[in-house]
Write an enzyme that holds these catalytic residues in place. Structure first.
Site, PDB file in Angstrom:
ATOM      1  N   ASP A   1       2.603   6.230 -11.486  1.00  0.00           N
ATOM      2  CA  ASP A   1       1.879   7.302 -12.180  1.00  0.00           C
ATOM      3  C   ASP A   1       0.373   7.127 -12.009  1.00  0.00           C
ATOM      4  O   ASP A   1      -0.353   8.095 -11.809  1.00  0.00           O
ATOM      5  CB  ASP A   1       2.228   7.310 -13.665  1.00  0.00           C
ATOM      6  CG  ASP A   1       3.667   7.737 -13.922  1.00  0.00           C
ATOM      7  OD1 ASP A   1       4.257   8.410 -13.054  1.00  0.00           O
ATOM      8  OD2 ASP A   1       4.196   7.394 -14.998  1.00  0.00           O
TER       9      ASP A   1
ATOM     10  N   GLY B   1       0.819  -1.213   0.000  1.00  0.00           N
ATOM     11  CA  GLY B   1       0.000   0.000   0.000  1.00  0.00           C
ATOM     12  C   GLY B   1       0.848   1.257   0.000  1.00  0.00           C
ATOM     13  O   GLY B   1       1.760   1.405  -0.803  1.00  0.00           O
TER      14      GLY B   1
END
Length: 125
Positions: A60, A32
């Site tokens: 991205d 995470g």
């Protein structure tokens, strides 16, 4: 490590915050991310992502989802979850450019990870 010489993500984020950013996000791959800001220090994860094919563009994608959520007024933790879902969509397909998700794709992933409240918030966008 290259920016701060710390391998611990929390220590690294704290060093970066000392330079002035109000919020620092450290992505942690399958674990995470860490969000650190004024009054917040939290590890955020949707859970284990199954069927990872290609991680090209994952960072991205996370940034795009995160920024979309923040710009729509979501709190940082929820924005991190949207970023993670955006990234999760991308990494389960081959190639970083061909499979950018649309909002319904992100909502579907959030539903799969039992983020029903967040999914309902995104439906209003």
């Amino acid at each position: 490590y290259q920016l701060t010489r710390h391998r611990d993500p929390l220590k690294a984020a704290r060093v970066i915050r000392e330079y002035g950013p109000k919020v620092v996000i450290v992505t942690l791959g399958k674990d995470g991310c860490l969000v650190l800001g004024e009054g917040i220090q939290e590890f955020v994860s949707l859970g284990s992502i199954e069927g990872v094919v290609d991680t090209t563009g994952a960072g991205d994608a996370f940034c795009g989802g995160f920024l979309m959520a923040v710009l729509n007024g979501l709190p940082l933790v929820q924005a991190c979850k949207v970023g993670s879902a955006t990234s999760a969509h991308l990494i389960t397909r081959l190639g970083g450019h061909e499979h950018a998700p649309f909002l319904p794709d992100i909502q579907q992933i959030l539903r799969e990870y039992h983020e029903d409240e967040l999914t309902k918030i995104l439906e209003k966008l």
